[in-house]
Design a protein around this motif. Structure first.
Motif, mmCIF file in Angstrom:
data_model
loop_
_atom_site.group_PDB
_atom_site.id
_atom_site.type_symbol
_atom_site.label_atom_id
_atom_site.label_comp_id
_atom_site.label_asym_id
_atom_site.label_seq_id
_atom_site.Cartn_x
_atom_site.Cartn_y
_atom_site.Cartn_z
ATOM 1 N N SER A 1 0.901 -1.300 -0.030
ATOM 2 C CA SER A 1 0.110 -0.036 -0.185
ATOM 3 C C SER A 1 0.962 1.214 0.052
ATOM 4 O O SER A 1 0.285 2.211 -0.433
ATOM 5 C CB SER A 1 -0.960 -0.171 1.443
ATOM 6 N N VAL A 2 2.188 1.192 0.579
ATOM 7 C CA VAL A 2 2.811 2.478 0.624
ATOM 8 C C VAL A 2 3.372 2.684 -0.521
ATOM 9 O O VAL A 2 3.737 4.065 -0.954
ATOM 10 C CB VAL A 2 4.351 2.307 1.401
ATOM 11 N N VAL A 3 3.345 1.829 -1.799
ATOM 12 C CA VAL A 3 3.790 2.323 -3.141
ATOM 13 C C VAL A 3 2.225 2.562 -4.010
ATOM 14 O O VAL A 3 2.262 3.616 -4.630
ATOM 15 C CB VAL A 3 4.201 1.018 -3.931
ATOM 16 N N ARG B 1 -7.028 6.853 1.419
ATOM 17 C CA ARG B 1 -7.598 5.912 2.462
ATOM 18 C C ARG B 1 -6.936 4.557 2.815
ATOM 19 O O ARG B 1 -7.123 3.930 3.710
ATOM 20 C CB ARG B 1 -9.054 5.854 2.167
ATOM 21 N N MET B 2 -6.439 4.327 1.138
ATOM 22 C CA MET B 2 -5.943 2.710 1.445
ATOM 23 C C MET B 2 -4.715 2.706 2.413
ATOM 24 O O MET B 2 -4.618 1.482 3.147
ATOM 25 C CB MET B 2 -5.438 2.558 0.016
ATOM 26 N N MET B 3 -3.865 3.964 2.410
ATOM 27 C CA MET B 3 -2.874 3.885 3.412
ATOM 28 C C MET B 3 -3.325 3.907 4.888
ATOM 29 O O MET B 3 -2.566 3.383 5.745
ATOM 30 C CB MET B 3 -1.928 5.045 3.131
ATOM 31 N N ILE B 4 -4.443 4.503 5.137
ATOM 32 C CA ILE B 4 -5.105 4.752 6.504
ATOM 33 C C ILE B 4 -5.496 3.384 6.953
ATOM 34 O O ILE B 4 -4.928 2.878 7.848
ATOM 35 C CB ILE B 4 -5.930 5.625 6.517
ATOM 36 N N ASP C 1 -4.534 0.396 5.978
ATOM 37 C CA ASP C 1 -3.643 -0.757 5.951
ATOM 38 C C ASP C 1 -2.561 -0.239 7.149
ATOM 39 O O ASP C 1 -1.258 -0.676 7.192
ATOM 40 C CB ASP C 1 -2.926 -0.796 4.637
ATOM 41 N N LYS C 2 -3.205 0.898 7.757
ATOM 42 C CA LYS C 2 -2.035 1.464 8.924
ATOM 43 C C LYS C 2 -0.659 1.534 8.565
ATOM 44 O O LYS C 2 0.375 1.215 9.153
ATOM 45 C CB LYS C 2 -2.238 0.553 10.054
ATOM 46 N N ILE C 3 -0.573 2.310 7.308
ATOM 47 C CA ILE C 3 1.082 2.784 6.874
ATOM 48 C C ILE C 3 1.390 3.669 8.041
ATOM 49 O O ILE C 3 0.953 4.752 8.223
ATOM 50 C CB ILE C 3 1.066 3.285 5.580
ATOM 51 N N ASP C 4 2.687 3.364 8.566
ATOM 52 C CA ASP C 4 3.257 4.298 9.763
ATOM 53 C C ASP C 4 4.346 5.233 8.854
ATOM 54 O O ASP C 4 5.416 4.942 8.377
ATOM 55 C CB ASP C 4 3.863 3.300 10.426
ATOM 56 N N PHE C 5 3.831 6.368 8.814
ATOM 57 C CA PHE C 5 4.810 7.646 8.277
ATOM 58 C C PHE C 5 5.756 7.937 9.340
ATOM 59 O O PHE C 5 6.569 8.894 8.988
ATOM 60 C CB PHE C 5 4.000 8.735 7.633
ATOM 61 N N ALA C 6 5.938 7.402 10.677
ATOM 62 C CA ALA C 6 6.927 7.830 11.265
ATOM 63 C C ALA C 6 8.082 7.040 11.083
ATOM 64 O O ALA C 6 9.193 7.100 11.433
ATOM 65 C CB ALA C 6 6.360 7.631 12.650
ATOM 66 N N ASP C 7 7.804 5.995 10.415
ATOM 67 C CA ASP C 7 8.756 5.074 9.516
ATOM 68 C C ASP C 7 9.478 5.811 8.170
ATOM 69 O O ASP C 7 8.545 5.978 7.477
ATOM 70 C CB ASP C 7 8.298 3.768 9.136
ATOM 71 N N LYS C 8 10.731 6.119 8.338
ATOM 72 C CA LYS C 8 11.349 6.817 7.635
ATOM 73 C C LYS C 8 11.370 6.193 6.021
ATOM 74 O O LYS C 8 11.010 7.004 5.140
ATOM 75 C CB LYS C 8 12.930 7.263 7.528
ATOM 76 N N ARG C 9 11.201 4.926 5.917
ATOM 77 C CA ARG C 9 11.078 4.060 4.678
ATOM 78 C C ARG C 9 9.904 4.699 3.977
ATOM 79 O O ARG C 9 9.890 4.850 2.879
ATOM 80 C CB ARG C 9 11.529 2.702 4.842
ATOM 81 N N LYS D 1 6.606 -5.020 8.409
ATOM 82 C CA LYS D 1 6.026 -5.757 7.496
ATOM 83 C C LYS D 1 5.089 -4.847 6.767
ATOM 84 O O LYS D 1 4.210 -4.181 7.477
ATOM 85 C CB LYS D 1 5.183 -7.150 8.284
ATOM 86 N N GLU D 2 5.017 -4.964 5.375
ATOM 87 C CA GLU D 2 4.136 -3.783 4.841
ATOM 88 C C GLU D 2 3.069 -4.312 4.439
ATOM 89 O O GLU D 2 2.807 -5.749 4.421
ATOM 90 C CB GLU D 2 4.867 -3.619 3.412
ATOM 91 N N ALA D 3 2.068 -3.624 4.422
ATOM 92 C CA ALA D 3 0.641 -4.249 4.270
ATOM 93 C C ALA D 3 0.243 -4.052 2.717
ATOM 94 O O ALA D 3 0.789 -3.195 1.913
ATOM 95 C CB ALA D 3 -0.441 -3.113 4.900
#
Length: 429
Positions: free
Chosen positions: A123-125, A356-359, A361-369, A416-418
């Motif tokens: 989802s981060v992509v 919404r997709m990123m939300i 799937d709980k994409i963590d933007f505190a993660d620099k990657r 682990k990426e969603a």
């Protein structure tokens, strides 16, 4: 789980078959004709290719997936760019190649499974690329809404667009049942009526049109000689990154609605192959690439009528509509500001669905990657960056998608990426 009114392989009575098929036709109609309207393709051809594509998909999936395939919004900007580069034929070659990518990935999945694909498209992509698709079209929507036939600012045009937008929003929020599934169609109808009261509609072309008319198909070696170029490849093929993830999301939602594991039967490889085959058929006839429609999944959820025969009925009706000249003329008579008003909402919804997709799937933007990947995709895509080496050129959305995939593969994973799980409201079309 409520018992279905009609299960997948149940044959409905003639009356119910007709009524429920018309509902699915209305659900897809507005979005399906909007794409060719925006890209300069023929709406009548798009109706025919959506119907033929749906029948192709049903055949390949052995009638085990009730789904309708309409025009894909993800390809709007690439089609416009491809047409500017090499005419309608270039856009069709690019669409054909995108469909071929589906088929190739489907074959690989059949041999190796789908785990590699899920890792390739987290989802981060996909989420930021979806945002780029929506925001990249924002200027087009606003221009259509504000400008008159002469291309200059027109207050009446903008008012017409705002009225259309308001009707669409009100129908989407306050509509109940099937009405909530067809806000685009109702918005276009309402905007059209308002535009007619303001003298913005030319009915003469509808009056002059014949009842029966063969659509202007764009067929290879008849209307153009196919030519392959790297520019067309990099304009169109990378968009498959997004539409494949959309396909996966739709199959998850559809499986939940009809209470079946569609990844198991008929299998992701078969549904992806069917989707790709439908896009290839569309390209061979001059229509836009197709995709499964979330609107029609919504109709399934509301009516609990899952019969695949309903989609056969709606597909046949769409094909017949494409050969009715007055319907084609009526679509062409829709003023540009009406389509602009609808587009403001649709393109915004596309961008929002990426968020919404990123939300979800709980994409963590505190993660620099995650922050680095999303940031690069957004700025490269929306900024319209171009990478050109000699005659090789890749730009905008395609470049953003490619860089996103590369960064996801080379940057060390911290968590682990969603994988993307789009639902019926998170739709790219």
């Amino acid at each position: 789980m409520q018992k279905p009114v009609l299960d997948i392989h149940e044959v409905p009575s003639p009356g119910k078959w007709l009524f429920l098929s018309i509902q699915h036709l209305f659900a897809m109609f507005g979005a399906t004709v909007l794409v060719p309207f925006l890209t300069g393709l023929n709406p009548a051809v798009a109706l025919v290719t959506s119907g033929v594509g749906t029948l192709t998909f049903i055949f390949i999936t052995k009638g085990q997936m009730p789904a309708y395939l309409g025009s894909s919004f993800a390809f709007i900007a690439p089609i416009i760019a491809a047409k500017a580069s090499g005419g309608p034929g270039a856009a069709m070659v690019g669409s054909f190649l995108a469909g071929l990518v589906y088929a190739i990935i489907a074959i690989i999945i059949k041999k190796t499974g789908s785990e590699w694909l899920m890792k390739l498209l987290p989802s981060v992509v996909v989420g930021p690329v979806v945002v780029v698709i929506g925001l990249g079209l924002a200027g087009t929507a606003v221009g259509m809404a504000m400008n008159g036939a002469d291309g200059k600012y027109s207050t009446m045009s903008f008012v017409t667009a705002l009225v259309t937008l308001g009707i669409t929003i009100l129908c989407s929020i306050f509509g109940r049942g099937v009405l909530s599934i067809v806000p685009i169609l109702i918005g276009i109808i309402g905007g059209y009526i308002f535009a007619a009261t303001q003298g913005l509609v030319n009915f003469q072309q509808v009056i002059d049109a014949k009842w029966f008319a063969v659509p202007d198909f764009t067929i290879p070696f008849v209307n153009y000689t196919p030519a392959l170029s790297m520019k067309i490849v990099f304009l169109m093929v990378p968009i498959a990154i997004v539409t494949i993830s959309e396909h996966i999301g739709h199959q998850i939602v559809l499986g939940n609605v009809i209470n079946r594991d569609l990844f198991e039967k008929p299998g992701l490889h078969r549904s992806l192959f069917g989707d790709g085959a439908a896009t290839i058929v569309a390209a061979l006839l001059g229509g836009p690439p197709t995709t499964t429609y979330g609107e029609n999944i919504g109709v399934l959820a509301i009516t609990r009528a899952y019969s695949v025969y309903l989609f056969v009925g709606s597909a046949v009706m769409a094909i017949l509509f494409g050969f009715i000249g007055k319907i084609s003329a009526l679509i062409h008579s829709i003023p540009t500001p009406v389509m602009g008003g609808v587009s403001i909402l649709l393109f915004g919804v596309i961008a929002s669905s990426g968020l919404r997709m990123m939300i979800d799937d709980k994409i963590d933007f505190a993660d620099k990657r995650n922050l680095m990947i999303a940031s690069v995709i957004l700025v490269i895509g929306i900024g319209g960056a171009v990478l050109q080496i000699g005659s090789f050129k890749v730009e905008g959305m395609a470049l953003a998608a490619i860089l996103g995939v590369v960064l996801n593969l080379v940057l060390p994973a911290t968590k682990k990426e969603a994988t993307p799980k789009m639902n019926t409201t998170n739709k790219v079309s």
